[in-house]
Design a protein around this motif. Structure first.
Motif, PDB file in Angstrom:
ATOM      1  N   VAL A   1       0.852  -1.187   0.000  1.00  0.00           N
ATOM      2  CA  VAL A   1       0.000   0.000   0.000  1.00  0.00           C
ATOM      3  C   VAL A   1       0.890   1.240   0.000  1.00  0.00           C
ATOM      4  O   VAL A   1       1.820   1.354   0.820  1.00  0.00           O
ATOM      5  CB  VAL A   1      -0.928   0.009   1.232  1.00  0.00           C
ATOM      6  CG1 VAL A   1      -1.762   1.293   1.269  1.00  0.00           C
ATOM      7  CG2 VAL A   1      -1.833  -1.211   1.204  1.00  0.00           C
ATOM      8  N   GLY A   2       0.631   2.184  -0.920  1.00  0.00           N
ATOM      9  CA  GLY A   2       1.451   3.381  -1.025  1.00  0.00           C
ATOM     10  C   GLY A   2       0.719   4.625  -0.550  1.00  0.00           C
ATOM     11  O   GLY A   2      -0.509   4.628  -0.375  1.00  0.00           O
TER      12      GLY A   2
ATOM     13  N   SER B   1       2.602   1.677 -10.326  1.00  0.00           N
ATOM     14  CA  SER B   1       1.939   0.387 -10.565  1.00  0.00           C
ATOM     15  C   SER B   1       2.795  -0.761 -10.058  1.00  0.00           C
ATOM     16  O   SER B   1       4.033  -0.708 -10.104  1.00  0.00           O
ATOM     17  CB  SER B   1       1.655   0.201 -12.063  1.00  0.00           C
ATOM     18  OG  SER B   1       0.793   1.206 -12.534  1.00  0.00           O
ATOM     19  N   GLN B   2       2.125  -1.811  -9.591  1.00  0.00           N
ATOM     20  CA  GLN B   2       2.803  -3.026  -9.157  1.00  0.00           C
ATOM     21  C   GLN B   2       2.291  -4.203  -9.970  1.00  0.00           C
ATOM     22  O   GLN B   2       1.101  -4.292 -10.271  1.00  0.00           O
ATOM     23  CB  GLN B   2       2.529  -3.294  -7.667  1.00  0.00           C
ATOM     24  CG  GLN B   2       2.957  -2.184  -6.741  1.00  0.00           C
ATOM     25  CD  GLN B   2       2.528  -2.468  -5.312  1.00  0.00           C
ATOM     26  OE1 GLN B   2       2.828  -3.521  -4.745  1.00  0.00           O
ATOM     27  NE2 GLN B   2       1.794  -1.523  -4.719  1.00  0.00           N
TER      28      GLN B   2
END
Length: 301
Positions: free
Chosen positions: A63-64, A74-75
């Motif tokens: 969580v950013g 994006s991950q």
């Protein structure tokens, strides 16, 4: 379908119907490989010993913190592969000495076949017991005398409840105990009066009570040196398949045979939040799982 040995007096006999009957008689005999203790969601299609079922675990994304200046990063979804090998191949074979007895001796309800099914079930259950015990986290030994055993055993189960709570293990838990533990545990008022803490009347697959969020089961197929195991069925998986019945003329005896091959395997299932991921994108399976606990009882000599 009819076979060469049949005549009008014996009628027809179709071995294909045995598959469902075998499962009906096999499943109620299981404890460690039952739905209470192990799941079977990863069975897939098993054809032979040596097959491998692949289990993918999804890593939890990070969580950013969002800011207008930085925006979002994006991950890519990341998975960890676990392998469930089908290591066991056990068979059941019945010889029928003469064709006129096929309908009677070939029935799975016959005493000899019931005993053979029990033998297969015992093999599978003992196998899963050892898989589960090997991967469980060890709790302190329980010291018990005949006088202190009911309270000591009940307290140990509550300690296991707390340890599972601390690891956020979900509801739907089980406790498997040896017959000796069961003998003293049922003396404790919270178990004897199960309606106060859980519910009574559970009888499937060796279960005898529900207590403190656990379904409590008992079996003689306990792993060596283990008296109590507590956990959740999401942490052990059991893959099993009966490959279908065959029939034919025995090459060794003057008799017809009917047989089936039971293929199965089991493993401890790992989760990203509870287990350590290694550099090669697999889990460290040398460490015990937090989702299953075990304890031994030190009985007086």
């Amino acid at each position: 379908m009819t076979y060469a040995y049949q005549n009008p007096s014996t009628g027809t006999f179709n071995p294909a119907i045995w598959d469902s009957k075998l499962l009906e008689q096999f499943d109620p005999l299981l404890v460690w490989a039952s739905r209470w203790v192990s799941n079977n969601k990863y069975e897939g299609t098993i054809r032979k010993q040596g097959d491998v079922v692949h289990i993918n675990s999804l890593m939890r994304p990070t969580v950013g913190n969002y800011t207008i200046a930085e925006g979002m990063t994006s991950q890519r979804p990341e998975t960890v592969d676990q392998k469930l090998p089908i290591t066991e191949a056990k068979y059941l074979q019945v010889l029928i000495e003469d064709a006129e007895r096929a309908q009677l001796a070939g029935s799975l309800d016959s005493p000899i076949n019931r005993q053979m099914i029990r033998a297969l079930a015992r093999e599978a259950d003992t196998f899963m017991a050892n898989v589960i015990a090997k991967g469980a986290t060890a709790m302190p030994n329980i010291k018990a005398t005949p006088e202190s055993a009911p309270r000591a055993l009940f307290s140990a189960i509550l300690d296991m409840m707390l340890a599972l709570d601390d690891s956020d293990i979900p509801a739907g838990r089980y406790v498997v105990v040896s017959p000796r533990v069961k003998r003293y545990l049922v003396e404790y008022p919270a178990v004897a009066n199960a309606s106060e803490y859980g519910a009574g009347g559970v009888t499937m697959n060796g279960a005898f009570a529900q207590l403190a969020g656990f379904t409590v089961l008992s079996t003689t197929a306990m792993p060596k040196g283990v008296d109590i195991v507590a956990g959740h069925n999401e942490f052990a998986t059991y893959a099993s398949q009966f490959t279908g019945f065959r029939e034919g003329q025995s090459e060794k005896y003057r008799a017809d045979y009917m047989d089936n091959l039971h293929l199965y395997g089991g493993k401890i299932v790992r989760y990203p939040e509870l287990d350590t991921k290694k550099a090669d994108n697999t889990f460290d399976e040398a460490k015990p799982t937090k989702g299953i606990l075990k304890a031994a009882v030190e009985w007086p000599a």
